[in-house]
Design an enzyme around this catalytic site. Sequence first.
Site, mmCIF file in Angstrom:
data_model
loop_
_atom_site.group_PDB
_atom_site.id
_atom_site.type_symbol
_atom_site.label_atom_id
_atom_site.label_comp_id
_atom_site.label_asym_id
_atom_site.label_seq_id
_atom_site.Cartn_x
_atom_site.Cartn_y
_atom_site.Cartn_z
ATOM 1 N N LYS A 54 0.846 -1.208 0.000
ATOM 2 C CA LYS A 54 0.000 0.000 0.000
ATOM 3 C C LYS A 54 0.877 1.252 0.000
ATOM 4 O O LYS A 54 0.630 2.200 -0.744
ATOM 5 C CB LYS A 54 -0.934 -0.007 1.224
ATOM 6 C CG LYS A 54 -2.045 -1.048 1.112
ATOM 7 C CD LYS A 54 -2.812 -1.283 2.402
ATOM 8 C CE LYS A 54 -3.822 -2.426 2.219
ATOM 9 N NZ LYS A 54 -4.541 -2.813 3.426
ATOM 10 N N GLN A 98 -4.255 -1.307 9.690
ATOM 11 C CA GLN A 98 -4.284 -2.661 9.122
ATOM 12 C C GLN A 98 -4.882 -3.643 10.133
ATOM 13 O O GLN A 98 -4.495 -3.675 11.301
ATOM 14 C CB GLN A 98 -2.855 -3.092 8.725
ATOM 15 C CG GLN A 98 -2.782 -4.394 7.967
ATOM 16 C CD GLN A 98 -3.460 -4.367 6.595
ATOM 17 O OE1 GLN A 98 -3.524 -3.332 5.937
ATOM 18 N NE2 GLN A 98 -3.988 -5.501 6.167
ATOM 19 N N ASP A 121 -10.942 3.010 4.264
ATOM 20 C CA ASP A 121 -11.263 1.578 4.258
ATOM 21 C C ASP A 121 -12.775 1.343 4.115
ATOM 22 O O ASP A 121 -13.199 0.236 3.791
ATOM 23 C CB ASP A 121 -10.843 0.950 5.602
ATOM 24 C CG ASP A 121 -9.579 0.124 5.493
ATOM 25 O OD1 ASP A 121 -9.340 -0.467 4.435
ATOM 26 O OD2 ASP A 121 -8.843 0.066 6.502
HETATM 27 N N1 GUN Z 1 -6.998 -6.692 6.523
HETATM 28 C C1 GUN Z 1 -7.402 -7.446 5.468
HETATM 29 N N2 GUN Z 1 -7.988 -6.672 4.533
HETATM 30 C C2 GUN Z 1 -7.969 -5.403 4.999
HETATM 31 C C3 GUN Z 1 -8.410 -4.157 4.468
HETATM 32 O O1 GUN Z 1 -8.989 -4.053 3.368
HETATM 33 N N3 GUN Z 1 -8.172 -3.069 5.261
HETATM 34 C C4 GUN Z 1 -7.568 -3.153 6.483
HETATM 35 N N4 GUN Z 1 -7.410 -2.031 7.189
HETATM 36 N N5 GUN Z 1 -7.148 -4.305 6.996
HETATM 37 C C5 GUN Z 1 -7.338 -5.409 6.258
#
Ligand code: GUN
Length: 300
Positions: A54, A98, A121
Site C-alpha cells: 500500500k 491494518q 477503508d
Molecule cells: N486486513 C485485510 N484486509 C484489509 C483491508 O482491506 N483493510 C484493512 N485495514 N485491513 C485489512
Amino acid sequence: MAAKIISGKEISQEIRQELRQEVQELQEKHGVVPGLVTILVGENPASVSYVTAKQRTAKDLGFYSVQENLPEEVSEDELLQMIEKYNKDEKIHGILVQLPLPKHINERKVIHAIDPRKDVDGFHPVNVGKMVIGEPCFLPCTPHGILVMLHRAGVEVDGAEVVVVGRSNIVGKPIANLLLQKRKPVGNATVTVCHTGTRDLAAHTRRADILIVAAGRPKVITADMVKEGVVVIDVGVNRIGTTPEGKAILCGDVDFEAVKEKASAITPVPGGVGPMTITMLMKNTVEAAKLWAGLPSEVG
Ligand code: GUN
C-alpha cells in the site's frame, strides 16, 4: 472451455494510470496532494506485506504517505491517540489501520475512532450505513475492486444469480449488499450468502452464474462445485508454503487449475483481487482529498 483470466493486475494498472493523472491535476490546479497514513501494529507477515504494498503504491502515485509501525504490545489508548492525531492532520486525508489487531485492542473502538471523512477503508459504521442505503460514501476496498473488475471484464450482473461464500464485514457482507442494490453499472443481482453454517454448500455454489469466494480456506471450491460457464472471483490469499528464497507461496480459496476448465472467466491468485484492493484504497484516498478540498467527490 478454458476460462478468460480476469487480471486484477492489468485492470489495476489502467486505474493507477488514471489516478496518477488525477493526482497531478489536483496538485497543479488546486495545490492538493492526497495524504495517506497506514498504521501497522505488530509484525504479522501478511499484514507487513499488505502495508508495504500500500505504501509503495501511494508513493508511486505521488501521494504524501506516512507509515506508522507500532509494537505488538502497544496499548489501545496509544493507538487511539495516534488516530486522533491524524484525524486533525491537514496533510492526511486517509487513515488505514491494518487489521487484524492484537487481541488486547478492541477493533470496534479503533474503527469508530477514525473520522468517517478519512475512513478510506469504508469500515466506519457511518460509511457502512451509507453504503447499505446506497448513499455516496467510501466503499470498502475489496468489494469496490470486485465491482470494478466485473464491470471492466464485461460480466453481465443484472439479473444474475450471485453466490457469495463468506460473511465477513470486510468482504462477504458488503459485496452481497452492493450486488443486490439497483446500482449502475454493476448491480441488480439475486444474491445468496453462504457461510460456515451452510448445510449443503455445493448445492448453492452449483447454481451460481457468478461465484465470489472469501472463505479464507485454501481450495475449498472444487470443480464439481461449479457449473459450466460460471464467472469466479477468488478473494482468498492463503500462504501454503515458502520458496527456497523465502517468498510466500500463495493460493486462493478456489482450486484454480481445475475450476478454470469449467468457468467462462476467473480471477487468479496472486494477481487478481489483491492488486484491486490496493488500487481502490488509492482511489478512495484521492476522493477523500477532493472532499477535504471542497471539490466534487464520489464519496459525498
Ligand atoms: N486486513 C485485510 N484486509 C484489509 C483491508 O482491506 N483493510 C484493512 N485495514 N485491513 C485489512
